[in-house]
Enzyme design. Structure first.
Site, PDB file in Angstrom:
ATOM      1  CG  ASP A  35      -2.174   0.789   0.907  1.00  0.00           C
ATOM      2  OD1 ASP A  35      -2.289   1.975   0.958  1.00  0.00           O
ATOM      3  OD2 ASP A  35      -3.253   0.150   1.017  1.00  0.00           O
ATOM      4  CG  ASP A  57       1.923   5.485  -6.078  1.00  0.00           C
ATOM      5  OD1 ASP A  57       0.901   4.977  -6.567  1.00  0.00           O
ATOM      6  OD2 ASP A  57       2.146   6.896  -6.031  1.00  0.00           O
ATOM      7  CE1 TYR A 148     -14.181   3.050  -7.448  1.00  0.00           C
ATOM      8  CE2 TYR A 148     -16.536   2.408  -7.895  1.00  0.00           C
ATOM      9  CZ  TYR A 148     -15.398   2.008  -7.356  1.00  0.00           C
ATOM     10  OH  TYR A 148     -15.141   0.862  -6.673  1.00  0.00           O
ATOM     11  CE  LYS A 152     -12.757  -0.126  -8.546  1.00  0.00           C
ATOM     12  NZ  LYS A 152     -11.681  -0.979  -8.451  1.00  0.00           N
TER      13      LYS A 152
HETATM   14  N1  LIG Z   1     -16.105  -0.516  -0.281  1.00  0.00           N
HETATM   15  C1  LIG Z   1     -16.846  -0.863  -1.155  1.00  0.00           C
HETATM   16  O1  LIG Z   1     -18.315  -0.823  -1.236  1.00  0.00           O
HETATM   17  C2  LIG Z   1     -16.532  -1.403  -2.459  1.00  0.00           C
HETATM   18  C3  LIG Z   1     -17.638  -1.579  -3.352  1.00  0.00           C
HETATM   19  C4  LIG Z   1     -17.140  -2.153  -4.788  1.00  0.00           C
HETATM   20  C5  LIG Z   1     -15.835  -2.188  -5.108  1.00  0.00           C
HETATM   21  N2  LIG Z   1     -14.929  -2.053  -4.128  1.00  0.00           N
HETATM   22  C6  LIG Z   1     -13.772  -1.847  -4.515  1.00  0.00           C
HETATM   23  O2  LIG Z   1     -12.985  -2.635  -3.525  1.00  0.00           O
HETATM   24  C7  LIG Z   1     -11.562  -2.232  -3.290  1.00  0.00           C
HETATM   25  C8  LIG Z   1     -10.862  -1.717  -1.851  1.00  0.00           C
HETATM   26  O3  LIG Z   1     -11.776  -0.942  -1.314  1.00  0.00           O
HETATM   27  P1  LIG Z   1     -11.767  -0.605   0.268  1.00  0.00           P
HETATM   28  O4  LIG Z   1     -13.240  -0.218   0.194  1.00  0.00           O
HETATM   29  O5  LIG Z   1     -11.093  -1.395   0.909  1.00  0.00           O
HETATM   30  O6  LIG Z   1     -11.327   1.029   0.027  1.00  0.00           O
HETATM   31  P2  LIG Z   1     -10.152   1.690   1.144  1.00  0.00           P
HETATM   32  O7  LIG Z   1     -10.049   3.037   0.707  1.00  0.00           O
HETATM   33  O8  LIG Z   1     -10.507   1.300   2.447  1.00  0.00           O
HETATM   34  O9  LIG Z   1      -8.681   0.938   0.459  1.00  0.00           O
HETATM   35  C9  LIG Z   1      -7.948   1.493  -0.727  1.00  0.00           C
HETATM   36  C10 LIG Z   1      -6.549   1.242  -0.422  1.00  0.00           C
HETATM   37  O10 LIG Z   1      -5.867   1.401  -1.561  1.00  0.00           O
HETATM   38  C11 LIG Z   1      -4.723   2.107  -1.170  1.00  0.00           C
HETATM   39  N3  LIG Z   1      -4.078   3.024  -2.333  1.00  0.00           N
HETATM   40  C12 LIG Z   1      -4.826   4.043  -2.816  1.00  0.00           C
HETATM   41  N4  LIG Z   1      -4.191   4.278  -3.835  1.00  0.00           N
HETATM   42  C13 LIG Z   1      -3.147   3.494  -4.085  1.00  0.00           C
HETATM   43  C14 LIG Z   1      -1.730   3.476  -4.782  1.00  0.00           C
HETATM   44  N5  LIG Z   1      -1.501   4.544  -5.733  1.00  0.00           N
HETATM   45  N6  LIG Z   1      -1.045   2.495  -4.568  1.00  0.00           N
HETATM   46  C15 LIG Z   1      -1.289   1.599  -3.525  1.00  0.00           C
HETATM   47  N7  LIG Z   1      -2.225   1.690  -2.827  1.00  0.00           N
HETATM   48  C16 LIG Z   1      -3.295   2.767  -2.712  1.00  0.00           C
HETATM   49  C17 LIG Z   1      -5.291   3.103  -0.041  1.00  0.00           C
HETATM   50  O11 LIG Z   1      -4.152   3.585   0.715  1.00  0.00           O
HETATM   51  C18 LIG Z   1      -6.220   2.269   0.676  1.00  0.00           C
HETATM   52  O12 LIG Z   1      -5.554   1.520   1.756  1.00  0.00           O
HETATM   53  C19 LIG Z   1     -11.277  -0.987  -4.402  1.00  0.00           C
HETATM   54  O13 LIG Z   1     -10.884  -1.513  -5.638  1.00  0.00           O
HETATM   55  C20 LIG Z   1     -12.761  -0.597  -4.497  1.00  0.00           C
HETATM   56  O14 LIG Z   1     -13.061   0.084  -5.660  1.00  0.00           O
HETATM   57  C21 LIG Z   1     -15.242  -1.310  -2.949  1.00  0.00           C
END
Ligand SMILES: NC(=O)c1ccc[n+]([C@@H]2O[C@H](COP(=O)([O-])OP(=O)(O)OC[C@H]3O[C@@H](n4cnc5c(N)ncnc54)[C@H](O)[C@@H]3O)[C@@H](O)[C@H]2O)c1
Length: 249
Positions: A35, A57, A148, A152
């Site tokens: 991360d 990153d 977004y 996706k």
């Molecule tokens: N939470 C939901 O309802 C939901 C629904 C559908 C899909 N998703 C997908 O699930 C995945 C995780 O979501 P989440 O809810 O755990 O989000 P979150 O924000 O809790 O976690 C995302 C993580 O990605 C990291 N990140 C962001 N940019 C980065 C980069 N450039 N390099 C490395 N790390 C990076 C952030 O630091 C964070 O720890 C995502 O792909 C999101 O699109 C989430």
């Protein structure tokens, strides 16, 4: 340290990434929670057996190359790559800035592309085969915040394309599409009132009458990474309690 099974989860500091890492740790020698927020990844790794934090990153090519080189030198292999890191952006088209759009695409689409490209170098040299699981979103079907959702949908195209590209390497490539999971991600940019309305809307459109949990998503990722899923590639597995069948309200 040589290892038999090495799993990488990007965005491993986040809500879903940590749950996926915990699930994969049951069948891996090493789980790397990678991360940009390495302190957050460390906090999560401390709670998970065989997990380690790594700074990464995914939008920065040098960071991705350095990460994969480091994993190759330390462990000699990568077995599972979960492309989970993502960022979101405001819904309204009128206020969408080009730089925001480019950032979303850089993290959400280029990031998984670059990591898979780098990992393919290892798969070619080790011949171990592997698994890629890309985290997309139910919204790739329904539409929603334009940058977004476009990213996706791009992840689905990437999944299908890499499934063909990597099949000769014995690497499967699939996607998991969650519906709403309550994490910091879903709260970003919303007031309390907006968030309450957002939650109510999502509950109403989910036939199974609840939100997804991080463990629901982790279980699906674990299945696609398991031996039983070895002949499944290019698929999108919706983990939505039926919400992928319903029109957005
Ligand atoms: N939470 C939901 O309802 C939901 C629904 C559908 C899909 N998703 C997908 O699930 C995945 C995780 O979501 P989440 O809810 O755990 O989000 P979150 O924000 O809790 O976690 C995302 C993580 O990605 C990291 N990140 C962001 N940019 C980065 C980069 N450039 N390099 C490395 N790390 C990076 C952030 O630091 C964070 O720890 C995502 O792909 C999101 O699109 C989430």
């Amino acid at each position: 340290m040589r290892a038999e099974r090495v799993a990488v989860v990007t965005g491993g500091a986040g809500g879903l990434g940590a749950a996926i890492g915990a699930h994969l740790s049951a069948s891996a020698d090493v789980v790397l929670l990678a991360d940009r927020d390495v302190d957050g990844a460390r906090t999560q790794a401390d709670r998970i057996d065989r997990a380690q934090a790594h700074e990464l990153d995914v939008a920065d090519d040098a960071s991705v190359e350095a990460f994969v080189n480091d994993v190759g030198e330390r462990f000699g292999r990568i077995d599972v790559v979960v492309n989970n890191a993502a960022v979101t952006a405001p819904r309204e088209l009128d206020s969408l800035q080009r730089e925001t759009w480019e950032r979303v695409m850089a993290v959400n689409v280029w990031g998984p592309t670059a990591l898979c490209r780098a990992a393919a170098g290892l798969w070619r040299s080790t011949g171990t085969g592997g698994r890629v699981v890309n985290i997309t979103s139910r919204t790739w079907l329904s539409g929603g915040p334009v940058a977004y959702v476009t990213s996706k949908a791009g992840v689905v195209g990437l999944t299908r394309s890499l499934a063909l590209e990597f099949a000769p390497l014995g690497v499967t490539v699939n996607a998991v599409a969650p519906s709403m999971v309550a994490t910091p991600f879903t709260r970003t940019g919303r007031t309390e009132a907006e968030y309450a309305a957002f939650e109510a809307k999502h509950l109403a459109m989910t036939p199974m009458g609840r939100f997804a949990t991080p463990d629901d998503i982790a279980g699906a990722v674990g299945f696609l990474a398991s031996p039983g899923a070895g002949f499944i590639t290019g698929e999108v597995l919706h983990v939505c309690g039926g919400a992928q069948l319903a029109p957005s309200p």
